[in-house]
Design a protein around this motif. Sequence first.
Motif, mmCIF file in Angstrom:
data_model
loop_
_atom_site.group_PDB
_atom_site.id
_atom_site.type_symbol
_atom_site.label_atom_id
_atom_site.label_comp_id
_atom_site.label_asym_id
_atom_site.label_seq_id
_atom_site.Cartn_x
_atom_site.Cartn_y
_atom_site.Cartn_z
ATOM 1 N N HIS A 1 34.172 22.863 -20.685
ATOM 2 C CA HIS A 1 34.034 21.498 -20.162
ATOM 3 C C HIS A 1 33.370 21.405 -18.796
ATOM 4 N N ILE A 2 32.859 22.518 -18.306
ATOM 5 C CA ILE A 2 32.243 22.517 -16.977
ATOM 6 C C ILE A 2 31.107 21.496 -16.898
ATOM 7 N N GLN A 3 30.463 21.262 -18.031
ATOM 8 C CA GLN A 3 29.310 20.353 -18.006
ATOM 9 C C GLN A 3 29.659 18.928 -17.597
ATOM 10 N N THR A 4 30.940 18.548 -17.728
ATOM 11 C CA THR A 4 31.289 17.177 -17.314
ATOM 12 C C THR A 4 30.976 16.966 -15.835
ATOM 13 N N LEU A 5 30.933 18.058 -15.082
ATOM 14 C CA LEU A 5 30.649 17.929 -13.646
ATOM 15 C C LEU A 5 29.185 17.583 -13.374
ATOM 16 N N LYS A 6 28.354 17.603 -14.411
ATOM 17 C CA LYS A 6 26.948 17.230 -14.224
ATOM 18 C C LYS A 6 26.763 15.704 -14.220
ATOM 19 N N CYS A 7 27.842 14.999 -14.564
ATOM 20 C CA CYS A 7 27.734 13.546 -14.772
ATOM 21 C C CYS A 7 27.294 12.806 -13.514
ATOM 22 N N ILE A 8 26.320 11.885 -13.697
ATOM 23 C CA ILE A 8 25.906 11.048 -12.567
ATOM 24 C C ILE A 8 26.421 9.616 -12.743
ATOM 25 N N ARG A 9 27.361 9.417 -13.635
ATOM 26 C CA ARG A 9 28.040 8.127 -13.836
ATOM 27 C C ARG A 9 27.058 6.969 -14.097
ATOM 28 N N CYS A 10 26.134 7.206 -15.021
ATOM 29 C CA CYS A 10 25.158 6.154 -15.318
ATOM 30 C C CYS A 10 25.649 5.217 -16.411
ATOM 31 N N ALA A 11 26.622 5.664 -17.191
ATOM 32 C CA ALA A 11 27.217 4.864 -18.269
ATOM 33 C C ALA A 11 26.331 4.736 -19.505
ATOM 34 N N ALA A 12 25.229 5.464 -19.551
ATOM 35 C CA ALA A 12 24.387 5.373 -20.749
ATOM 36 C C ALA A 12 25.171 5.795 -21.990
ATOM 37 N N CYS A 13 26.090 6.744 -21.815
ATOM 38 C CA CYS A 13 26.848 7.202 -22.983
ATOM 39 C C CYS A 13 27.780 6.111 -23.504
ATOM 40 N N MET A 14 28.234 5.223 -22.609
ATOM 41 C CA MET A 14 29.045 4.093 -23.063
ATOM 42 C C MET A 14 28.187 3.089 -23.811
ATOM 43 N N ASN A 15 27.036 2.772 -23.200
ATOM 44 C CA ASN A 15 26.187 1.748 -23.797
ATOM 45 C C ASN A 15 25.705 2.140 -25.188
#
Lengths: 455, 239
Positions: free
Chosen positions: A297-311
């Motif tokens: 799960h280390i990759q979650t730290l790459k998140c820039i909180r853009c929310a594209a995955c929600m949209n």
Amino acid sequence: MSTQHAKAAERFIRNKAQEEWHNETLRLVREKRDRQALLLPCWEQLRQLASQIKMHTITHLDKYIEQFANQAEANGAIVHWAKDAREHNDIIYAILGEHQVKKLVKSKSMLTEECHLNPYLISRGIEVVESDLGERILQLMDKPPSHIVMPAIHIKRQEVGKLFEEKLHTEKGNSDPGYLTHAARLHLRNEFLTAGAALTGANFGVAATGDVVVCTNEGNADMGTSFAKLHIVSMGIEKVTPHYQALSVFVRLLARSATGQPATTYTSHYRKPRKGCQMHIVLVDNGRSDILGDADHIQTLKCIRCAACMNTCPVYRRSGGYAYTYFIPGPIGINLGMLKSPGEYYDNVSACSLCYSCNNVCPAKIDLADQIYKWRQQLYSLGKADRTKKLLSGGLRYIFTRPALYGAALRLAPIINKTPRFLIYNNLNAWGKGRELPAFAKESFTRMQEKGKIT
Amino acid sequence: MPYTHSGLFIPCYINALYPEVGVATWHLLKDLGVKPVCPAGQTCCGQPMANAGFERGAIPLLEEFKKRFDSFEYVITPSASCAVFLREHLGRTGHRVYELCEFLLDVLKITGVPGRFCHKVSIHNSCHGVRKLHLSSASELVEPPYSKLRKILSLVEGIEICEPANTDECCGFGGMFSIEEPSVSVCMGQDKLKNHLDTGAQYITGADSSCLMHLQGIAQREEAPIRFIHIAQILAAGL
Ligand code: SF4
């Protein structure tokens, strides 16, 4: 066998008009993102670069975060280290106390949400004013955000009109967006002028220069920091990025991925305090360094909180942010919740059809769906696996590992077709909600083959 | 040629619910010069269990699969999601697993099919087909558009091909997801079905019977005027 998410989603969908509106609105944001991405032929290379830079940075985090802190201090900022939410809140409260601040104006920050800063400060007598319009609306309604970029996306303008009528004394029945925004501006202007301190989040921290970079569309971060003598930055340690070249990759990706804009209206760089003012940067771990040691799960730290995955998430769009039990919804929220506390947030793991669209939109190329798949495997050892599902899967395996039994089941299956409807379509049968069951074939493929019918 | 002797894997739900898909695949392959072998005793690849969170439960099934199919140069299956699962979990043997359309286009490199099908069909792109097997370009990625399903269907005489709006959005099946999150699953399926119906097609077709089963269940409940057919049946129509 329903999870909290499944139940909440069912309630959300019952209000069909709301569900359709939510789904379509966010789908349009996704399409705006697509159009912007298409304009950059190098889009996929940018994503690849972003992923590599982030991975490099978080695996050398000690070096970069120290460089960042040193630079920031050399510039005149005061740097604090918080190992968890409690320390983060205590530090901020102490800074406010030192300066006898009674009112704090904030721009949007998911990290302060994560640390529950607002209730902490309010219970200690500090007035906290959210200055992002969406956040302000929610604060006046006493509701949490339902989306990390458009926090009030689930609220209709008519509701905002009503709310402002009551709280800001706007005209009765006027829910014109222009009018309401203007009213909010007037109201916030006074808050900006009278606040003793301004708090911002940080989209990026540049290690080479010590800059804090904040992206907003409303300019509210700048309004806050331009008036108050005290600027507090709340920043997760994973937000650090090596230098300006690296930053340029993320700036190109962030707004395009988030809202389908080529850039946010304001990309503000804070390097040092204004004359006679102070700038404090609170660097927060709160579980992040634990994730560094978690290969899955280390990759979650790459998140820039853009929310594209929600949209893009077809499940999020049809269930709304409140259906998730963690404060960040959608694919990234499912994962972050599990990393925070699997026992508390496992209910969200069902909210994924494994369509993998999130993997494809994520500007940092986080393997979101693969991680959800892995959580599902772990639910079993956590003792949180759904019992019906377990039975079903176990039963299937029992049959499938026994070809003779499988053959017998295939022969007997068509009997189901003759089962009376009321036995099949009842409350126990989740499939029967809105769907007919498929009919078993009179003769299975195996049976036909055995009889020599397939040659 | 090695592919003249290829293994045919008939997924469990095709076996029990849609054997005609298996039969069509069989005849189609034979017609194209491949002599398929369908080893006795095959059951399920294990995907339904693994996606539900019981990957360990799938291991014995994968072992069985290996035993039965290890001797083949190519293993063909008329199901995109099973092909993905096998490819990702079977190591060396997995690399030899092909979804039917993929096999026909990439290995056999066919330029014609026997089928004739004078109807308007709407292509159903399955998520695993698009985003895992790359049967078509994905709408999220900046890449040149392509579609193997469309390419292969366009070889069929008489056919009219269309695609729904939001052509690669998930239909909401998702295996166990469909019963663990029934409301969202059905809602997604209803939206998908509507987009298919809006094309005016008479048939919905695709490379995954599992999505089609879910959509068909909704269509039947709503008495929607559209029929479902697996792509193998169109390619083999008339054989
Ligand atoms: S996981 Fe990726 S897509 Fe989702 S919010 Fe983070 S960066 Fe954006």
